[in-house]
Write an enzyme that holds these catalytic residues in place. Structure first.
Site, PDB file in Angstrom:
ATOM      1  N   SER A 140      32.366  75.230  57.852  1.00  0.00           N
ATOM      2  CA  SER A 140      32.805  74.273  58.833  1.00  0.00           C
ATOM      3  C   SER A 140      34.149  73.726  58.760  1.00  0.00           C
ATOM      4  O   SER A 140      34.741  73.357  59.760  1.00  0.00           O
ATOM      5  CB  SER A 140      31.695  73.324  58.906  1.00  0.00           C
ATOM      6  OG  SER A 140      31.461  72.528  57.855  1.00  0.00           O
ATOM      7  N   TYR A 170      27.924  76.427  54.117  1.00  0.00           N
ATOM      8  CA  TYR A 170      28.078  75.634  55.422  1.00  0.00           C
ATOM      9  C   TYR A 170      29.302  74.568  55.622  1.00  0.00           C
ATOM     10  O   TYR A 170      29.956  74.695  56.576  1.00  0.00           O
ATOM     11  CB  TYR A 170      26.673  74.859  56.027  1.00  0.00           C
ATOM     12  CG  TYR A 170      25.565  75.425  56.308  1.00  0.00           C
ATOM     13  CD1 TYR A 170      25.620  77.314  56.558  1.00  0.00           C
ATOM     14  CD2 TYR A 170      24.311  75.298  56.284  1.00  0.00           C
ATOM     15  CE1 TYR A 170      24.557  77.971  56.904  1.00  0.00           C
ATOM     16  CE2 TYR A 170      23.312  75.842  56.658  1.00  0.00           C
ATOM     17  CZ  TYR A 170      23.531  77.160  56.864  1.00  0.00           C
ATOM     18  OH  TYR A 170      22.333  78.175  57.414  1.00  0.00           O
ATOM     19  N   TYR A 171      29.393  74.085  54.369  1.00  0.00           N
ATOM     20  CA  TYR A 171      30.434  72.956  54.271  1.00  0.00           C
ATOM     21  C   TYR A 171      31.993  73.846  54.436  1.00  0.00           C
ATOM     22  O   TYR A 171      32.740  73.576  55.477  1.00  0.00           O
ATOM     23  CB  TYR A 171      30.344  72.145  52.929  1.00  0.00           C
ATOM     24  CG  TYR A 171      31.565  71.261  52.957  1.00  0.00           C
ATOM     25  CD1 TYR A 171      31.837  70.302  53.719  1.00  0.00           C
ATOM     26  CD2 TYR A 171      32.648  71.582  51.889  1.00  0.00           C
ATOM     27  CE1 TYR A 171      33.100  69.228  53.477  1.00  0.00           C
ATOM     28  CE2 TYR A 171      33.631  70.718  51.890  1.00  0.00           C
ATOM     29  CZ  TYR A 171      33.991  69.533  52.570  1.00  0.00           C
ATOM     30  OH  TYR A 171      34.764  68.703  52.645  1.00  0.00           O
ATOM     31  N   SER A 172      31.914  74.889  53.502  1.00  0.00           N
ATOM     32  CA  SER A 172      33.273  75.750  53.532  1.00  0.00           C
ATOM     33  C   SER A 172      33.689  76.293  55.039  1.00  0.00           C
ATOM     34  O   SER A 172      34.596  76.297  55.443  1.00  0.00           O
ATOM     35  CB  SER A 172      33.127  76.859  52.672  1.00  0.00           C
ATOM     36  OG  SER A 172      33.057  76.266  51.233  1.00  0.00           O
TER      37      SER A 172
END
Length: 324
Positions: free
Chosen positions: A139, A135-137
């Site tokens: 986003s 999710y971090y990557s």
């Protein structure tokens, strides 16, 4: 130059404000009385607002925006990442343009390219990981895409992305405290012996790169800002933690086992709806066990960037800060 900064209460934003408050007139996003006090102590003026709710009036008179704020947790629901990292960047871009801001510098990350693969000799032509399973990557990739697409030379609105890798140094609120806690509890172990090769970015070098991006560089472009040649992860982390007075052990675990454990742990946590963080996440297991060697030729050529600090100088500053 008048600059509006987000994330000034954090590691990167705070370092930028502290280093350059005497050079620029800085306003900084603040969400609380505590944040107000911290921002004033750094030499900036707090502006009470938050991501997704910034108004054009709050940016009035500013020449540039430096967008450091982000949801950087390794574990959380997709809506949290999307709201802060993607929607927050888009809303800020919109109001900045309407307020007449001329330059928008976004702090990106190499993680925006990451799907779990080794990355070797990567430059800015490498594709964004818009479909990353992390999710971090995902986003951060979507946010960067929005920032670069918002560049509008016709109307004098220039957008630049500065990408560091493994940001470290005095004031670190993430890597150092986490590794320190693991070491003190006897929970630290190298992954594959710590043999992965990685690029790094000392906080002072990142601040220097951001400062250059306020005037240099081509609109709609991204730039890696690094310490120089890559290092062996074990060698570097041993020196970094040593500067903080922490000795790391010899225990090592195979990368495939850590990645498998993280996959199973995340599945259990999601199935049970647990709010706490799993003992290991897939993102951390993957990104800490893969080579990540980047190239900063473009920043050197177009931003005029060269590292302002050597790794040895950064380690000395970290050691002094820990002793203070």
């Amino acid at each position: 130059m008048k600059i509006f900064v987000t994330g000034a209460s954090g590691f990167v934003g705070g370092a930028f404000v502290k280093a350059l408050a005497g050079q620029y007139e800085i306003r900084a996003m603040s969400r609380s009385d505590t944040s107000d006090e911290k921002i004033r102590a750094l030499g900036a003026t707090p502006v009470r607002c938050e991501l997704n709710q910034v108004t054009a009036g709050q940016l009035a008179g500013c020449d540039a925006v430096v967008h450091c704020a982000a949801f950087v947790e390794e574990w959380g629901p997709w809506p949290a990442y999307k709201s802060m990292n993607v929607d927050g960047a888009k809303q800020l871009l919109d109001v900045a343009k309407r307020a007449g801001v001329k330059r928008f510098v976004h702090i990106g990350t190499e993680a925006a390219l990451f799907k779990g693969q080794p990355m070797r000799d990567v430059d800015e032509r490498y594709p964004l990981a818009l479909d990353s399973p992390f999710y971090y990557s995902r986003s951060k990739a979507m946010a960067e895409q929005a920032v670069r697409a918002a560049n509008d030379s016709l109307h004098g609105f220039t957008t630049i992305v500065v990408r560091p890798r493994f940001v470290w140094g005095p004031g670190d609120l993430t890597i150092l405290p986490v590794v320190k806690a693991m070491a003190e509890k006897g929970q630290f172990a190298w992954i594959d012996g710590g043999k992965a090769r990685t690029s790094t970015t000392y906080i002072g070098n990142l601040v220097h790169g951001i400062d250059l991006a306020l005037t240099n560089g081509k609109g709609g472009e991204a730039y890696f800002v690094l310490d120089g040649p890559p290092v062996v992860f074990r060698d570097f982390l041993t020196r970094m933690m040593g500067a903080a007075g922490i000795t790391l052990g010899e225990r090592s675990v195979p990368g495939f086992a850590v990645r498998a454990l993280a996959y199973v742990a995340e599945g259990i946590w999601r199935l049970l709806g647990l709010k706490s963080k799993p003992p290991m996440t897939r993102f951390t297991a993957n990104i800490m066990s893969r080579d990540c060697v980047l190239k900063d030729d473009k920043a050197r050529a177009e931003l005029g960037y060269t590292p302002a600090f050597t790794i040895d100088e950064g380690l000395a500053a970290l050691k002094a800060a820990q002793a203070a």
